[in-house]
Motif scaffolding. Structure first.
Motif, PDB file in Angstrom:
ATOM      1  N   SER A  33       0.868  -1.275  -0.010  1.00  0.00           N
ATOM      2  CA  SER A  33      -0.109   0.031  -0.037  1.00  0.00           C
ATOM      3  C   SER A  33       0.751   1.222  -0.156  1.00  0.00           C
ATOM      4  O   SER A  33       0.372   2.389  -0.362  1.00  0.00           O
ATOM      5  CB  SER A  33      -0.872  -0.026   1.326  1.00  0.00           C
ATOM      6  N   GLY A  34       2.061   1.141   0.366  1.00  0.00           N
ATOM      7  CA  GLY A  34       2.937   2.373   0.233  1.00  0.00           C
ATOM      8  C   GLY A  34       3.896   2.559  -1.021  1.00  0.00           C
ATOM      9  O   GLY A  34       4.552   3.270  -1.130  1.00  0.00           O
ATOM     10  N   ARG A  35       3.504   1.835  -1.972  1.00  0.00           N
ATOM     11  CA  ARG A  35       4.255   1.628  -3.221  1.00  0.00           C
ATOM     12  C   ARG A  35       5.471   0.822  -3.203  1.00  0.00           C
ATOM     13  O   ARG A  35       6.294   1.062  -4.098  1.00  0.00           O
ATOM     14  CB  ARG A  35       4.219   2.894  -3.993  1.00  0.00           C
ATOM     15  N   ALA A  62      -1.415   1.564  -7.625  1.00  0.00           N
ATOM     16  CA  ALA A  62      -1.355   1.800  -6.236  1.00  0.00           C
ATOM     17  C   ALA A  62      -1.367   3.292  -5.987  1.00  0.00           C
ATOM     18  O   ALA A  62      -2.031   3.609  -4.987  1.00  0.00           O
ATOM     19  CB  ALA A  62       0.068   1.319  -5.857  1.00  0.00           C
ATOM     20  N   SER A  63      -0.928   4.171  -6.888  1.00  0.00           N
ATOM     21  CA  SER A  63      -0.925   5.663  -6.537  1.00  0.00           C
ATOM     22  C   SER A  63      -2.344   6.242  -6.723  1.00  0.00           C
ATOM     23  O   SER A  63      -2.849   7.202  -6.022  1.00  0.00           O
ATOM     24  CB  SER A  63      -0.037   6.208  -7.583  1.00  0.00           C
ATOM     25  N   PHE A 107      -7.414  -0.880   1.248  1.00  0.00           N
ATOM     26  CA  PHE A 107      -6.357  -0.889   0.071  1.00  0.00           C
ATOM     27  C   PHE A 107      -5.057  -1.496   0.669  1.00  0.00           C
ATOM     28  O   PHE A 107      -4.399  -0.978   1.718  1.00  0.00           O
ATOM     29  CB  PHE A 107      -6.021   0.434  -0.397  1.00  0.00           C
ATOM     30  N   VAL A 108      -4.487  -2.500  -0.075  1.00  0.00           N
ATOM     31  CA  VAL A 108      -3.418  -3.120   0.488  1.00  0.00           C
ATOM     32  C   VAL A 108      -2.247  -3.245  -0.557  1.00  0.00           C
ATOM     33  O   VAL A 108      -1.155  -3.657   0.011  1.00  0.00           O
ATOM     34  CB  VAL A 108      -3.656  -4.697   0.994  1.00  0.00           C
ATOM     35  N   GLY A 109      -2.390  -2.921  -1.543  1.00  0.00           N
ATOM     36  CA  GLY A 109      -1.571  -2.851  -2.720  1.00  0.00           C
ATOM     37  C   GLY A 109      -1.881  -3.251  -3.908  1.00  0.00           C
ATOM     38  O   GLY A 109      -3.413  -2.740  -4.408  1.00  0.00           O
TER      39      GLY A 109
END
Length: 133
Positions: A33-35, A62-63, A107-109
């Motif tokens: 989720s943090g890219r 992801a963004s 949202f997980v990725g």
């Protein structure tokens, strides 16, 4: 929900299985989720270009927290996201093959797949996401 190594491995294997089933040598990228990159594989015979394209698709999904196939209508001239594909230092890819991973509303990725037609790439990425969540 965190993306464990076991889930990442299972997702890569599911994507590889789908790619083999449809006869599409692919590159598959998994981001959290943090890219952040959590998984990547390039099948034998996959185009070299598929490496960065799969990464770009995952980054874009992801963004935006949207499947990349759903972005296409919004990036046309006059549409609200026109120019999105050149708006970041990291390339944004605005055609199908980037699929968001969610559990419920969380949202997980995202997964990006490249190497075949848009439909092939969506199928590979979707198979990986199904195993991921």
């Amino acid at each position: 929900m965190s993306l464990t190594n076991a889930k990442i491995q299972a997702a890569l294997e599911a994507g590889l299985a789908k790619a083999a089933e449809i006869g599409c040598a692919s590159s598959i990228t998994i981001l959290d989720s943090g890219r952040n990159l959590r998984g990547f594989i390039r099948m034998e015979g996959a185009l070299l270009a598929s490496i960065e394209i799969s990464q770009g698709k995952a980054f874009t999904a992801a963004s935006m927290q949207m499947n990349t196939a759903d972005l296409t209508e919004y990036v046309q001239p006059g549409a609200p996201f026109y120019g999105l594909e050149v708006s970041h230092r990291h390339p944004m890819v605005i055609f199908g093959g980037g699929v968001v991973a969610k559990t419920g509303d969380e949202f997980v990725g995202a997964v990006g797949a490249a190497g075949g037609s848009i439909d092939d790439d969506v199928a590979v990425a979707s198979a990986a996401v199904a195993a991921l969540v």
